[in-house]
Scaffold this motif. Structure first.
Motif, mmCIF file in Angstrom:
data_model
loop_
_atom_site.group_PDB
_atom_site.id
_atom_site.type_symbol
_atom_site.label_atom_id
_atom_site.label_comp_id
_atom_site.label_asym_id
_atom_site.label_seq_id
_atom_site.Cartn_x
_atom_site.Cartn_y
_atom_site.Cartn_z
ATOM 1 N N UNK A 91 0.825 -1.211 0.000
ATOM 2 C CA UNK A 91 0.000 0.000 0.000
ATOM 3 C C UNK A 91 0.860 1.262 0.000
ATOM 4 N N UNK A 92 2.183 1.100 -0.174
ATOM 5 C CA UNK A 92 3.062 2.259 -0.216
ATOM 6 C C UNK A 92 3.526 2.732 1.150
ATOM 7 N N UNK A 93 3.383 1.893 2.167
ATOM 8 C CA UNK A 93 3.770 2.241 3.526
ATOM 9 C C UNK A 93 4.766 1.215 4.050
ATOM 10 N N UNK A 94 5.498 1.598 5.088
ATOM 11 C CA UNK A 94 6.412 0.676 5.740
ATOM 12 C C UNK A 94 6.081 0.633 7.224
ATOM 13 N N UNK A 95 6.433 -0.510 7.847
ATOM 14 C CA UNK A 95 6.190 -0.689 9.272
ATOM 15 C C UNK A 95 7.015 -1.885 9.737
ATOM 16 N N UNK A 96 7.598 -1.784 10.916
ATOM 17 C CA UNK A 96 8.313 -2.909 11.509
ATOM 18 C C UNK A 96 8.266 -2.732 13.022
ATOM 19 N N UNK A 97 7.340 -3.448 13.653
ATOM 20 C CA UNK A 97 7.085 -3.259 15.083
ATOM 21 C C UNK A 97 8.291 -3.637 15.935
ATOM 22 N N UNK A 98 8.990 -4.721 15.576
ATOM 23 C CA UNK A 98 10.144 -5.155 16.386
ATOM 24 C C UNK A 98 11.248 -4.098 16.411
ATOM 25 N N UNK A 99 11.384 -3.354 15.349
ATOM 26 C CA UNK A 99 12.418 -2.324 15.283
ATOM 27 C C UNK A 99 11.895 -0.958 15.711
ATOM 28 N N UNK A 100 10.628 -0.890 16.104
ATOM 29 C CA UNK A 100 10.053 0.361 16.574
ATOM 30 C C UNK A 100 9.688 1.326 15.451
ATOM 31 N N UNK A 101 9.499 0.802 14.241
ATOM 32 C CA UNK A 101 9.121 1.656 13.103
ATOM 33 C C UNK A 101 7.606 1.581 12.955
ATOM 34 N N UNK A 102 6.939 2.687 13.255
ATOM 35 C CA UNK A 102 5.489 2.727 13.139
ATOM 36 C C UNK A 102 5.089 2.879 11.670
#
Length: 128
Positions: free
Chosen positions: A61-72
């Motif tokens: 969808x053109x977004x990034x996210x990585x909860x383990x690395x703290x990237x919302x």
């Protein structure tokens, strides 16, 4: 730049889930099995887990996210395959939060539908 024809297949799968064309993950899996371009498992079949994992990736969808690395969840710098709204609708449908239409054959005429089983085979009786 989206990788065609893979991008078109993913886009149609997302839209099918978001619109309700595919009511379950299995229906989406059968759709993806039609395309040899869609990645398969070692046995040559598309797995439900792969479909589920694909639908939960905001990168499409053109977004990034990585909860383990703290990237919302945040907007990426790449071209999306689907809109964020379509992505969220598909994800909500998978999570069970989407509206599923009621069956048309549920009524007062069939009060025991789903409660009575066949004495011979054990299958639930239907209202038809």
């Amino acid at each position: 730049m989206p990788n065609e024809p893979y991008a078109s297949i993913i886009r149609e799968g997302f839209e099918g889930l978001a619109s309700g064309r595919f009511q379950t993950l299995s229906e989406a899996m059968y759709f993806f099995e039609q395309f040899p371009e869609y990645p398969c498992g070692s046995d040559g079949c598309v797995k439900v887990q792969r479909v589920k994992d694909t639908r939960n990736r905001p990168i499409d969808a053109g977004y990034i996210e990585h909860e383990r690395w703290g990237i919302s969840l945040r907007k990426g710098q790449h071209k999306p395959l689907v809109s964020l709204e379509t992505f969220k609708k598909a994800r909500d449908r998978l999570a069970g939060r989407a509206y599923v239409p009621a069956k048309k054959n549920i009524s007062e005429d069939f009060p025991l539908r789903g409660f009575v089983t066949c004495a011979d085979c054990g299958s639930p009786m239907t209202s038809s």
